[in-house]
Scaffold this motif. Structure first.
Motif, PDB file in Angstrom:
ATOM      1  N   THR A 258      -6.525   3.131   4.020  1.00  0.00           N
ATOM      2  CA  THR A 258      -6.308   1.789   3.491  1.00  0.00           C
ATOM      3  C   THR A 258      -5.454   0.971   4.439  1.00  0.00           C
ATOM      4  O   THR A 258      -5.740  -0.210   4.712  1.00  0.00           O
ATOM      5  CB  THR A 258      -5.631   1.865   2.112  1.00  0.00           C
ATOM      6  OG1 THR A 258      -6.425   2.661   1.229  1.00  0.00           O
ATOM      7  CG2 THR A 258      -5.462   0.472   1.521  1.00  0.00           C
TER       8      THR A 258
ATOM      9  N   GLN B  75      -6.170   0.424  -7.522  1.00  0.00           N
ATOM     10  CA  GLN B  75      -5.904  -0.581  -6.498  1.00  0.00           C
ATOM     11  C   GLN B  75      -6.472  -1.942  -6.905  1.00  0.00           C
ATOM     12  O   GLN B  75      -5.882  -2.979  -6.609  1.00  0.00           O
ATOM     13  CB  GLN B  75      -6.483  -0.134  -5.158  1.00  0.00           C
ATOM     14  CG  GLN B  75      -5.684   1.009  -4.519  1.00  0.00           C
ATOM     15  CD  GLN B  75      -6.304   1.512  -3.248  1.00  0.00           C
ATOM     16  OE1 GLN B  75      -7.298   2.246  -3.274  1.00  0.00           O
ATOM     17  NE2 GLN B  75      -5.745   1.135  -2.117  1.00  0.00           N
TER      18      GLN B  75
ATOM     19  N   TYR C  30       2.399   1.547  -3.419  1.00  0.00           N
ATOM     20  CA  TYR C  30       1.420   1.949  -4.436  1.00  0.00           C
ATOM     21  C   TYR C  30       1.168   3.453  -4.393  1.00  0.00           C
ATOM     22  O   TYR C  30       1.204   4.135  -5.435  1.00  0.00           O
ATOM     23  CB  TYR C  30       0.111   1.192  -4.218  1.00  0.00           C
ATOM     24  CG  TYR C  30      -1.021   1.675  -5.092  1.00  0.00           C
ATOM     25  CD1 TYR C  30      -1.025   1.401  -6.453  1.00  0.00           C
ATOM     26  CD2 TYR C  30      -2.066   2.419  -4.561  1.00  0.00           C
ATOM     27  CE1 TYR C  30      -2.060   1.861  -7.263  1.00  0.00           C
ATOM     28  CE2 TYR C  30      -3.099   2.875  -5.350  1.00  0.00           C
ATOM     29  CZ  TYR C  30      -3.090   2.592  -6.708  1.00  0.00           C
ATOM     30  OH  TYR C  30      -4.116   3.054  -7.509  1.00  0.00           O
TER      31      TYR C  30
ATOM     32  N   THR D  77       0.830  -1.206   0.000  1.00  0.00           N
ATOM     33  CA  THR D  77       0.000   0.000   0.000  1.00  0.00           C
ATOM     34  C   THR D  77       0.863   1.253   0.000  1.00  0.00           C
ATOM     35  O   THR D  77       0.620   2.196  -0.774  1.00  0.00           O
ATOM     36  CB  THR D  77      -0.928   0.011   1.224  1.00  0.00           C
ATOM     37  OG1 THR D  77      -1.808  -1.122   1.168  1.00  0.00           O
ATOM     38  CG2 THR D  77      -1.758   1.286   1.275  1.00  0.00           C
TER      39      THR D  77
END
Length: 221
Positions: A79, A146, A45, A42
Motif C-alpha cells: 500500500t 481501508q 491503520y 497507512t
C-alpha cells in the motif's frame, strides 16, 4: 506566495494562487505533502487494525487461516509503495495530457507549469486524508476496512454498497470533494489560457469524462 500561502489560497480563494503559480510554478509541496500524510495514515491503520479480521473481510471467510494469504507487512508495504509511486505518476500523466493538449490548442505553457496545476488543483484532497483520523481513533478502529477510512466517499456517505457489489470500487473512489478538485482544474486552465469557460471545462474535464465513462462501461459490461 509561500507554499503555505498558496495552500491557504487554493482552499479559500484559488484565483490569486493560480495567478502566482503562473509567474512562479512549483509543485513539490502539493505533491509530497498529501503522499506523506497518506503514508503516515497507512502505517497508523495497519498498526491498529485486526489483521485476521481484515483478511476475512477482503478475501472471504476463513482467509486468515490459509497459508497463501499476504502477510500484514506485505500488504502494508504494498500500500505504501502504491501511494509513493502511484500518486506522483498519476500527476505526471495528468500534466503530460495538459502539456500535449495545450500545444494542440495553442496554449504555450511548459510541462513544469502543467505539473503545478495538477498538483495544486488536487491538493484539497488532503482534507479527506486528515479525516481518516476519526475512524482510526474510534473504538471500532480494529474492525475498519481501508475503504471505511474514506469518510467522504460516495459509498460511505450515500450508497453503503457491500464489497461484493460491482459498483463498490467506483463509488468508494469518488468523494464529495472531487467536483471541487475538477472545478479548480477548470479555473486554473481558464486563468492560464485566457479562454472561455466552455473551452476550459472541455480541456480540463475530458480526461475525467473518458476515465469514469470507461469505468462505468466496464462495470455495466
Amino acid at each position: 506566495m509561500s507554499n503555505l500561502q498558496l495552500a491557504s489560497s487554493i482552499l479559500v480563494d484559488p484565483r490569486p494562487a493560480f495567478a502566482a503559480l503562473d509567474k512562479s510554478p512549483r509543485f513539490w509541496f502539493p505533491l509530497l505533502v498529501p503522499v506523506a500524510v497518506q503514508v503516515a495514515m497507512t502505517f497508523w491503520y495497519f498498526g491498529v487494525v485486526d489483521y485476521p479480521w481484515l483478511l476475512d473481510e477482503v478475501f472471504g471467510p476463513a482467509a486468515s487461516q490459509q497459508a497463501n494469504t499476504p502477510s500484514k507487512s506485505l500488504m502494508m508495504w504494498s500500500t505504501v509503495a502504491a501511494l509513493a509511486l502511484g500518486v506522483p505518476l498519476l500527476r505526471v500523466l495528468e500534466a503530460a495530457y495538459f502539456w500535449l493538449a495545450g500545444r494542440l490548442t495553442n496554449i504555450q505553457r511548459p510541462f513544469r507549469q502543467w505539473l503545478a496545476l495538477t498538483c495544486w488543483s488536487s491538493f484539497p484532497y488532503v482534507l479527506t486524508v486528515f479525516l481518516m483520523v476519526i475512524p482510526l481513533v474510534s473504538h471500532n478502529a480494529a474492525k475498519t476496512t481501508q475503504d471505511g477510512l474514506s469518510l467522504l466517499s460516495l459509498n460511505e456517505l450515500v450508497f453503503h454498497l457491500p464489497r461484493d457489489s460491482r459498483w463498490h470500487t467506483l463509488m468508494s473512489s469518488i468523494t464529495v470533494l472531487h467536483p471541487w478538485l475538477w472545478w479548480l482544474t477548470v479555473l486554473g486552465v481558464r486563468v492560464w489560457s485566457g479562454r472561455s469557460w466552455r473551452f476550459s471545462m472541455g480541456l480540463a474535464l475530458l480526461p475525467m469524462l473518458v476515465l469514469y465513462g470507461a469505468w462505468v462501461l466496464l462495470v455495466l459490461l
